[in-house]
Motif scaffolding. Structure first.
Motif: not given
Length: 138
Positions: A4-8, A10-11, A49
């Motif tokens: 799972e990528y930590q995108t802006k 998602r954060n 998300n």
């Protein structure tokens, strides 16, 4: 399992969840909250998300009988949140995690008396919390 990528985005969503961990919310609540600040997020990103977070067990998704659309509850603070019942204050929206023995007894009674197996991921007990009752003087 896929990484799972930590995108802006998602954060931003995870920050919202942590700040509102004692409340249930709708996707539009996240969108409105984030979009009132400097950051912007679109509806499709939020829904995508939220679905991923549900599959990972970080959120539970449920439907209230008196409302349209799905509600979500952040669960990572509570182990096995999808396996116990919840209660929600009808005034302030605070969610309570019901993990006591009487809940197990209630679930067993529902099964033995009515033949109903309760699904905790779709069940919320509505009531008024002590704080809200005190504010009203009840």
């Amino acid at each position: 399992m896929k990484k799972e990528y930590q995108t802006k985005e998602r954060n931003l969503i995870l920050d919202y969840l942590k700040q509102h961990s004692d409340r249930s919310f709708k996707a539009k609540d996240i969108i409105e909250s984030i979009n009132t600040g400097e950051e912007k997020i679109n509806q499709a990103t939020v829904y995508r998300n939220l679905e991923r977070l549900c599959k990972q067990g970080i959120l539970i998704k449920f439907k209230k009988t008196d409302a349209e659309g799905a509600y979500y509850q952040y669960t990572s603070e509570h182990e096995h949140c999808e396996k116990h019942l919840h209660a929600q204050c009808v005034e302030c929206g605070k969610v309570f995690h019901l993990e006591e023995q009487f809940v197990d007894e209630f679930e067993e009674q529902m099964k033995s008396v009515y033949g109903i197996k309760i699904d905790p991921t779709h069940t919320i007990i509505a009531g008024k919390c002590e704080e809200c009752k005190e504010k009203e003087g009840n």
